[in-house]
Design a protein around this motif. Sequence first.
Motif, short mmCIF file in Angstrom:
data_model
loop_
_atom_site.label_atom_id
_atom_site.label_comp_id
_atom_site.label_asym_id
_atom_site.label_seq_id
_atom_site.Cartn_x
_atom_site.Cartn_y
_atom_site.Cartn_z
N THR A 121 0.83 -1.20 0.00
CA THR A 121 0.00 0.00 0.00
C THR A 121 0.86 1.25 0.00
O THR A 121 0.61 2.20 -0.75
N GLN A 122 1.90 1.26 0.84
CA GLN A 122 2.82 2.39 0.86
C GLN A 122 3.51 2.55 -0.50
O GLN A 122 3.70 3.66 -0.99
N PHE A 123 3.85 1.41 -1.10
CA PHE A 123 4.58 1.44 -2.37
C PHE A 123 3.74 2.08 -3.48
O PHE A 123 4.23 2.95 -4.21
N SER A 126 2.90 9.42 -5.72
CA SER A 126 3.43 10.71 -5.29
C SER A 126 4.72 11.06 -6.02
O SER A 126 4.91 12.20 -6.46
N SER A 127 5.62 10.09 -6.16
CA SER A 127 6.91 10.35 -6.82
C SER A 127 6.73 10.70 -8.29
O SER A 127 7.40 11.60 -8.81
N ARG A 149 3.29 15.18 5.39
CA ARG A 149 2.15 14.28 5.35
C ARG A 149 2.23 13.40 4.12
O ARG A 149 2.83 13.76 3.14
N GLY A 150 1.59 12.24 4.20
CA GLY A 150 1.58 11.35 3.05
C GLY A 150 2.80 10.46 3.00
O GLY A 150 3.55 10.32 3.97
N ILE A 151 3.00 9.86 1.84
CA ILE A 151 4.10 8.90 1.66
C ILE A 151 4.65 9.05 0.25
O ILE A 151 3.95 9.47 -0.67
N SER A 152 5.91 8.74 0.09
CA SER A 152 6.56 8.71 -1.23
C SER A 152 7.61 7.62 -1.20
O SER A 152 7.92 7.07 -0.13
N LEU A 153 8.19 7.30 -2.34
CA LEU A 153 9.22 6.27 -2.38
C LEU A 153 10.44 6.69 -1.56
O LEU A 153 11.06 5.86 -0.89
#
Length: 280
Positions: free
Chosen positions: A68-70, A76-77, A223-227
């Motif tokens: 899910t993070q990926f 995002s990336s 906030r959020g997630i990226s690679l």
Amino acid sequence: MKEFTHFALSNTKFKIGIGILLFFIVLAIIGPYITPYKDPLEYVSMSNLPPNRENWLGTTTFGQDVFTQFVYGLRSSLFIGLIGGGIATIVGLFIGFIAGYKGGLVDDLLMMLTNILIVIPTLALLIIIAAYLPYRGIGIQSIIIGLTAWPWTARAVRAQTLSLKSREFVNLAKITALRPLKIVFEEIAPNMMSYVVMVFILQFAGAILAAVGLDFIGLGPTRGISLGLMMQYSVLWNAIQLGIWWWFIPPGLAITMIVSSLYLLNIGLDEIFNPRLREE
């Protein structure tokens, strides 16, 4: 268009580059819809689980689903690459076209600004700007990267414009009393479209790498997630020492493959657009 399609389909570098890039774009689009978890930072299972049926890429030290993070991080990336690279390309093209066509004092002032930004280390400037922002989102990070990455594009486009503005078709446009901006964007720019496309591809890759650098040193989005954030979290919580390879290898491998595909795509397009390289 038919000629471009013919040479594109016969160019191995272009096909490999576009294939890898399209794979990650499709995964970024559909990935969030095929994972059962909608929040990449929520607790979903036991910590440090290796890849299994429920957690395709295992879990983190905090019990978060890595897949899910990926997919959210991938989205995002790529967004940062698109927006950051797009802004850098547009600003660089505008300044390069105006400086190259106008010449004189306008050229001197614009190139002085460009040279100042080139001399200042880009990463150091990004660190200073990011450190003083109370909130850093994906969009803000993209804008910061875009507004600091344009100088080399401006210099390259200026050089191309200087060589094109003395051509006959530009002189004819001047005789018809077209405005300078119309001459630049209707006569000169179309003759550089292949170059513009390749510039954008390089800026796209550069924006992704710049974002990863900021994320890795702790100045990424709040906030959020990226690679890049995935890699930073895995290093902070000793994933390498603990052997939790499924936490840091997927984002690292994805970044490597995306950037490599963009450079392959750029080389392939150069061979397609340049008849001399095509013949070799």
